[in-house]
Design an enzyme around this catalytic site. Sequence first.
Site, PDB file in Angstrom:
ATOM      1  CG  ASP A 502      -2.065  -0.676   1.152  1.00 56.79           C
ATOM      2  OD1 ASP A 502      -2.446  -1.239   0.210  1.00 56.79           O
ATOM      3  OD2 ASP A 502      -2.763  -0.936   2.057  1.00 56.79           O
ATOM      4  CG  ASP A 823      -4.833   0.019   5.366  1.00 54.26           C
ATOM      5  OD1 ASP A 823      -5.616  -0.264   4.237  1.00 54.26           O
ATOM      6  OD2 ASP A 823      -4.361   1.220   5.339  1.00 54.26           O
ATOM      7  CG  ASP A 827      -6.531  -4.074   1.548  1.00 52.53           C
ATOM      8  OD1 ASP A 827      -7.076  -3.922   0.501  1.00 52.53           O
ATOM      9  OD2 ASP A 827      -6.091  -3.169   2.395  1.00 52.53           O
TER      10      ASP A 827
END
Length: 1201
Positions: A502, A823, A827
């Site tokens: 990310d 997070d 996901d």
Amino acid sequence: MGDLTNSDFYAKNQRNSSSANHEGDFGVSVMELRGLMELRGGEAVVKIQEDYGDMDGLCQRLKTSPTEGLSGDVTDLEKRKEAFGQNLIPPKKPKTFLELIWEALQDVTLIILEVAALISLGLSFYQPPGGDTGDSCGTAAGGGEDEGEAESGWIEGAAILLSVACVVLVTAFNDWSKEKQFRGLQSRIEQEQKFQVVRGAQVIQLPVADIVVGDIAQIKYGDLLPADGVLIQGNDLKIDESSLTGESDHVKKTADRDPMLLSGTHVMEGSGRMLVTAVGVNSQTGIIFTLLGAGEVGEEEKKEKRDSSHPSDPPISTIATGAAVGKAPGNAYIVNGKMQDGNIENNQTKVKKQDGAAAMEMQPLKSAEGGETEEKKKTNVSKKEKSVLQGKLTKLAVQIGKAGLVMSAITVIILVLYFAVDNFVLQKRPWLTECTPIYVQYFVKFFIIGVTVLVVAVPEGLPLAVTISLAYSVKKMMKDNNLVRHLDACETMGNATAICSDKTGTLTTNRMTAVACYIGDVHYKEIPDPGVLSNKSLDILVNAISLNSAYTTKILPATKEGGLPMQVGNKTECGLLGLVLKLKRDYQPIRNQIPEEKLYKVYTFNSVRKSMSTVIKLPEGGFRMYSKGASEIVLKKCTKILNAEGEPRVFRPRDKDEMVKKVIEPMACDGLRTICVAYRDFPADPEPLWDNENDILNELTAVCVVGIEDPVRPEVPAAIVRCQRAGITVRMVTGDNLNTARAIAMKCGIIHPGEDFLAIDGKEFNRRIRNEKGEVEQERMDKVWPKLRVLARSSPTDKHTLVKGIIDSTLTDQRQVVAVTGDGTNDGPALKKADVGFAMGIAGTDVAKEASDIILTDDNFSSIVKAVMWGRNVYDSISKFLQFQLTVNVVAVIVAFTGACITQDSPLKAVQMLWVNLIMDTFASLALATEPPTEALLMRKPYGRNKPLISSTMTKNILGHGIYQLVIIFSLLFVGEQIFDIDSGRNAPLHSPPSEHYTIIFNTFVLMQLFNEINARKIHGERNVFDGIFRNPIFCSIVFGTFAIQIVIVQLGGKPFSCTPLDLEKWGWCTFLGLGELVWGQVIATIPNSKLRFLRGAGQLTKKNEMPGDEDMNEDNEEIDHAERELRRGQVLWFRGLSRIQTQIDVVNTFKSGSSFQGQLRRQSSTTSQNQDVTNVSSPSHMSLSNALSPTSTAAPAGQC
């Protein structure tokens, strides 16, 4: 046992609650609340209205306030715990030390040894009748022993039992300390799991176990509900109840239609407040769990998993989720009835039967064991592949075990045959009944020798070494901010070839600051002074930001003097609230004026909308909706924009394009995230249809575009360079704008100007990888992923698709090992699909943590690099141990085998072998498995899945040191008595005293192992084996400790260890021969591997065995391949014949026509090559055919000429 504990606990709760109710403390009993929580939807609403009037009535009965919560008074909280129970389920008791000892005793080899020892003991006390049977029983009884020695025959059996006891105690202690360590880890996780509740009108974070009935809990997107409750107020709330019901669709919850919220379920969208009505064993989860008996379900799971050496994977949140995670957002691959790896059907049937799964999945709170078992169930289902190391080790252990079994069987057979032939054939002795026990005693001795060969051959220390290494690494990784939840993830990480990371919070600091804005037709590169803005625009902007953000998001004063203000809640919203403060306004009074429960309607942020909107009722009538979100998405929905005076003007498509070019793109190229704030007014009559989202979120008026900066973490660029040097490709997968993502990737060093890379957004990514039907094609994916470095504006589905595509790819020889960071709740699927899933400890939701393997407690990318280093270190530690162990194995087995066959007695006795085994297994695994990692580990490429566990260098070392040790030991065995001028120990009779000769052999053997342990520290052919040795105090203390014990054994061990004390000179020689190992190690290091070609494939693992489920598939493929090969061979011959005939006709025609033969030939070869190209493109399977064709068709004419 667990069943009993739970039911006792449960009964106690019932007694407490009933007595409390008789006292009339609360207006409602536990049983009433339990009955209420079993209802769903409309039934529950009716029940609440009938029994309590409304929610306020229920709150009054429970003596709580729907807005201010409980007072927080200690006596009140205690009363509630007494009346309604605590929010925990008593954990299953850990195994006692005695149970662990019993488990260690189940080892087959140890059982064989115990039996052999007991038989030996029993027979040693048997005296044959009739005084002197020496002659009649022949060489069986042997000559040179007196009374005392005959009586000490029991010592060997007793000594074997003693050493078995030692091995068992060591194993049990290791298991016990492992279990303890994991429970410690678990309790740490449990303490970290907190939940937001309202007490005394203040929102506070509370450990889950402290929540009581009557608490008002604040719930939001990503939460895992810790108790049962009734919704008081909700905004667009959707819950995933699959862990309880098996129903994969998200359930919409509203206070007036379906207000029942159950523990163990996930909040997938929205936010709200709930009144806690049942906790611990009285919650729906707890009830099922109690019925099952907390402990029993875990047992079978535990046994299945024990082989893979994790005593207990700690669950991250104390409510394990199971199915819920796998089916997180409603993506297509889940709706179709498949979890990415496992089957939903399974989960549903499990739940229907109410067997372990349901309870385990929802196991709330602090049950130590339950979460763990489901965790295992999940890892079993979803990660069907063994970890790289596990697969290789299993195969190796099986191979070694088989070899050992064969060797030990041969040893026993040869010894028995030799004895029988010598006595009954050559010496023609009759079998005397009174001699039977003596013969049996001999056979038992042979059997014990055979078993010791097996004991030494089988590397029982392997699982121990793996466990110690992993457990040690896990403990140390905690200090490096890696909380490892699944042990094998640690080692898999060492093989990682790709990391999909990310951006926000992982590569950047996640401290959002507004640094630029476009407002009132002016683009400000810095935040303007509020004086230059019109009051009208300013008021709308401040109201839009203050009301249209989660009320839990706040900016608090700095905790340290001179520090930055604390950002609490969503970081992007914090950046916008920071803008309000920079404009010298305050958001709190506006929020106080319109509290959360007065918000008319909230469309919460999710990955599909990419925006959030809040509707409020205006005092003068009518409604106003404030919206904020990704600028290009919100601007598309705007038809007006505020001008410099704060009045709306028309906003045409042409203006939008210009704004994108002149405002949004330049901001994005500076690495800023752009957020657009807008609003829309609605009339009071007729009231709009709020559920018709597409119509509502349209025709907006743009107020402002804000550029928010999220600076790159200072340590990230260096960490990424280390990754790239270690052969790991880093890819950024983000929901942000492409230009912003590219700018940040440039700053991080993920991409460099002038390189050949791909940076695309989700839309373009899907266009490239999907066919006309919208299905993902692996062939298309393989064209995209190798160069892909930045994937922007991606949805969670894109992330999952990318990860799956890379893992399933067959482009490279080695399968890619992918790590993913995540997070958000959405996901979950990508984290589960990846080989290693990293969840963010700070910003991550419970769902993401639950789906992950490792939690980054500091949300920092550089911690991932440390995980890679530790992972590689684990792999290397195991290799070091193997190099050492296999050398001992090879030597000990050959010595025992040849010694037994030539001298009818193993030079190394059973007890000595067990001591060697103890050094090898326990001590060496402890010494070599605790080597700290070095930077050098990141200087090489990953090993990959197919590389042999034992490299050619290691094989060279094993064989080289093996040869040295065998030469020394056989020299000592056959000519040792002449060298040292002592009595020979060969062919000693049964029960004869220990000889100095054999003691020297044993001592030299052990000392050679000890010095070879130092050699084993290096496995890549390094010369300096002492490098960094003092950084590992465990290693040094074990080497010296073993040496000290060896001195004691030789000098004082006496009969049990078959040793006799040695003088200083002999000790000197033994030590000198041992030290020779270090010198010999240098000699081996000078031999280049290229000279030893036969070592290339040593220890090679085939691609089979990687995935247990794939074997059948491989066999099918082989059959197909075989059939195709036959078919192709036929085709090739047929075409070859055809082409020859054709060529001959061409030659004849050419001569007839007189045209140039060369030209004809050239034309023909060009058509052939064209055909070849066509064939290659259309069907890869026919390459061999076209390749076979082209040379013959062009070469044949030349031959003809």
